[in-house]
Design a protein around this motif. Structure first.
Motif, mmCIF file in Angstrom:
data_model
loop_
_atom_site.group_PDB
_atom_site.id
_atom_site.type_symbol
_atom_site.label_atom_id
_atom_site.label_comp_id
_atom_site.label_asym_id
_atom_site.label_seq_id
_atom_site.Cartn_x
_atom_site.Cartn_y
_atom_site.Cartn_z
ATOM 1 N N ARG A 1 8.346 40.176 46.036
ATOM 2 C CA ARG A 1 8.177 38.935 46.546
ATOM 3 C C ARG A 1 6.859 38.491 46.797
ATOM 4 N NH1 ARG A 1 11.342 42.405 50.514
ATOM 5 N NH2 ARG A 1 9.248 43.122 51.546
ATOM 6 N N ALA A 2 6.639 37.395 47.033
ATOM 7 C CA ALA A 2 5.305 36.772 47.335
ATOM 8 C C ALA A 2 5.318 35.505 48.121
ATOM 9 C CB ALA A 2 4.606 36.625 45.901
ATOM 10 N N GLY A 3 4.326 35.226 48.846
ATOM 11 C CA GLY A 3 4.353 34.008 49.615
ATOM 12 C C GLY A 3 3.994 32.995 48.621
ATOM 13 N N THR A 4 4.131 31.584 49.006
ATOM 14 C CA THR A 4 3.896 30.362 48.412
ATOM 15 C C THR A 4 2.243 30.114 48.738
ATOM 16 O OG1 THR A 4 4.520 28.924 50.082
ATOM 17 C CG2 THR A 4 5.959 29.345 48.177
ATOM 18 N N GLU A 5 1.577 30.270 49.683
ATOM 19 C CA GLU A 5 0.372 30.011 50.031
ATOM 20 C C GLU A 5 -0.273 31.245 50.427
ATOM 21 O OE1 GLU A 5 -1.374 27.246 49.881
ATOM 22 O OE2 GLU A 5 0.343 26.152 49.034
ATOM 23 N N SER A 6 -1.345 31.734 49.794
ATOM 24 C CA SER A 6 -2.039 33.007 50.263
ATOM 25 C C SER A 6 -2.234 33.235 51.629
ATOM 26 C CB SER A 6 -3.239 32.953 49.277
ATOM 27 O OG SER A 6 -4.031 34.282 49.558
ATOM 28 N N GLN A 7 -2.905 32.260 52.195
ATOM 29 C CA GLN A 7 -3.468 32.244 53.515
ATOM 30 C C GLN A 7 -2.230 32.324 54.510
ATOM 31 O OE1 GLN A 7 -6.458 32.964 54.613
ATOM 32 N NE2 GLN A 7 -7.098 33.056 52.532
ATOM 33 N N ALA A 8 -1.289 31.364 54.386
ATOM 34 C CA ALA A 8 -0.018 31.290 55.034
ATOM 35 C C ALA A 8 0.527 32.846 54.944
ATOM 36 C CB ALA A 8 0.914 30.350 54.595
ATOM 37 N N TYR A 9 0.760 33.259 53.807
ATOM 38 C CA TYR A 9 1.337 34.623 53.592
ATOM 39 C C TYR A 9 0.519 35.831 54.521
ATOM 40 C CZ TYR A 9 3.571 38.262 50.949
ATOM 41 O OH TYR A 9 4.188 39.099 50.524
ATOM 42 N N LEU A 10 -0.885 35.745 54.452
ATOM 43 C CA LEU A 10 -1.522 36.607 55.174
ATOM 44 C C LEU A 10 -1.324 36.473 56.736
ATOM 45 C CD1 LEU A 10 -4.895 36.978 53.153
ATOM 46 C CD2 LEU A 10 -3.138 38.673 53.325
ATOM 47 N N ALA A 11 -1.292 35.263 56.985
ATOM 48 C CA ALA A 11 -1.197 34.819 58.327
ATOM 49 C C ALA A 11 0.227 35.347 58.974
ATOM 50 C CB ALA A 11 -1.056 33.393 58.709
ATOM 51 N N ASP A 12 1.260 35.312 58.058
ATOM 52 C CA ASP A 12 2.653 35.910 58.441
ATOM 53 C C ASP A 12 2.534 37.335 58.375
ATOM 54 O OD1 ASP A 12 5.596 35.623 58.290
ATOM 55 O OD2 ASP A 12 5.611 36.690 56.525
ATOM 56 N N LEU A 13 2.076 38.374 57.598
ATOM 57 C CA LEU A 13 1.866 39.708 57.427
ATOM 58 C C LEU A 13 0.898 39.929 58.977
ATOM 59 C CD1 LEU A 13 0.732 40.763 53.900
ATOM 60 C CD2 LEU A 13 2.761 41.030 55.145
ATOM 61 N N GLN A 14 0.026 39.309 59.371
ATOM 62 C CA GLN A 14 -0.678 39.224 60.548
ATOM 63 C C GLN A 14 0.090 39.432 61.683
ATOM 64 O OE1 GLN A 14 -4.336 39.913 60.241
ATOM 65 N NE2 GLN A 14 -3.631 40.856 62.140
ATOM 66 N N ALA A 15 1.096 38.312 61.715
ATOM 67 C CA ALA A 15 1.855 38.250 62.948
ATOM 68 C C ALA A 15 2.980 39.202 62.943
ATOM 69 C CB ALA A 15 2.789 36.818 62.659
ATOM 70 N N ARG A 16 3.295 39.964 61.800
ATOM 71 C CA ARG A 16 4.108 41.030 61.796
ATOM 72 C C ARG A 16 3.274 42.281 62.481
ATOM 73 N NH1 ARG A 16 6.037 41.075 55.574
ATOM 74 N NH2 ARG A 16 7.014 42.936 55.913
ATOM 75 N N LEU A 17 2.151 42.213 62.595
ATOM 76 C CA LEU A 17 1.283 43.245 63.006
ATOM 77 C C LEU A 17 0.990 43.097 64.325
ATOM 78 C CD1 LEU A 17 -1.560 44.241 60.368
ATOM 79 C CD2 LEU A 17 0.443 45.488 61.004
#
Lengths: 176, 126
Positions: A145-161
């Protein structure tokens, strides 16, 4: 073998099965291969680390709890690194292997400082958060799996935390 | 994590003259090495000449893991956290890159294998 199955026909059937197998492999292979047991360990460790990171962010984890969580995850990274290679229960693509080495070294250094009381509370919270993110990202690498936009993907991971902590992690919960 | 104020980095503790010299050196470094120079330069600049030679000696002997451990040990807390931030970003970028490559590879391999499969099926006589 039935009378109609000549050796040549058997060979063709074998070729057919080999091709179907290859097709399945091409659809399933990834940059991070883990045996079933190792895969389960990664999931357990990620669950543990995410809980610990959330609790650290909510100031619900004391110094011992932080140290235990950091120790457990650092030990997991070192163990994963040791188990990596061809014909071993863990295979990592070279890029990931190099990153895992750096992650392992950085985690060991953070743990060393935490043990010596040289890591601030904010620092240990940040380290626990990043360690949890590493594990979530390794899960994604395993599953392709991978996000389409790096920053959006990291923000999503951050939101999970950032979600509120669910339950108090216990030292016995995870055995890397 | 990202909302917290960044802790002091090794660059902050450097004397202004050395900081200026470091900025000049980073500016003169090849473009592809600038991020590395920016990342590790401040830590190296804060070392004594002896520490620096010991570190170079480790690199020359190929003991890169020890060299990396020494580098991490010499970092300020802020720089160590910056290393964690960089690793997170690099891992996320690697996932995106690998997923894209995997998609392309799967598409190409599937197309080739489907063609061969059709050929094999016709050979078997199904």
């Amino acid at each position: 073998m039935t009378p109609s199955m000549t050796p040549r026909r058997t060979l063709r059937f074998l070729l057919l099965f080999a091709l179907v197998g290859l097709l399945c492999c091409c659809n399933g292979c990834g940059v991070l291969f883990l045996s079933a047991e190792r895969s389960e360990q990664l999931d357990d460790q990620a669950t543990f680390a995410v809980r610990a990171a959330r609790q650290a962010r909510a100031d619900a984890l004391d110094a011992d709890g932080r140290l235990h969580a950091m120790d457990s995850t650092a030990a997991y990274f070192a163990d994963l690194q040791d188990a990596t290679g061809w014909f071993r229960p863990v295979y990592l693509a070279p890029t990931y292997e190099h990153l895992l080495q750096r992650i392992s070294l950085a985690s060991a250094e953070a743990l060393h400082r935490a043990r010596a009381g040289q890591l601030s509370t904010d620092g240990s919270t940040a380290v626990l958060g990043h360690q949890a993110m590493f594990l979530l990202l390794l899960q994604d690498a395993r599953d392709g799996r991978a996000g389409t936009e790096s920053q959006a993907y990291l923000a999503d991971l951050q939101a999970r935390l950032d979600q509120p902590p669910a339950a108090q992690p216990t030292p016995a919960e995870v055995t890397p | 994590m990202t909302s917290d104020p960044p802790p002091a980095t090794a660059t902050d503790s450097l004397p202004p003259a050395i900081r200026q010299r470091l900025d000049d050196l980073i500016a003169r470094a090849p473009a592809e090495l600038r991020p590395l120079a920016r990342q590790y330069g401040p830590t190296l600049a804060a070392w004594t000449a002896e520490e620096l030679w010991d570190w170079i000696d480790l690199l020359m002997r190929g003991r890169w893991q020890e060299a990396h451990e020494t580098l991490l040990a010499g970092m300020s807390e802020g720089d160590l956290l910056e290393e964690f931030r960089n690793l997170t970003a690099e891992l996320a970028a690697a996932n995106i890159d690998q997923a894209r490559k995997r998609h392309l590879l799967t598409e190409a391999a599937t197309a080739v294998l489907r063609g061969v499969l059709v050929l094999a099926v016709s050979l078997v006589g199904l």
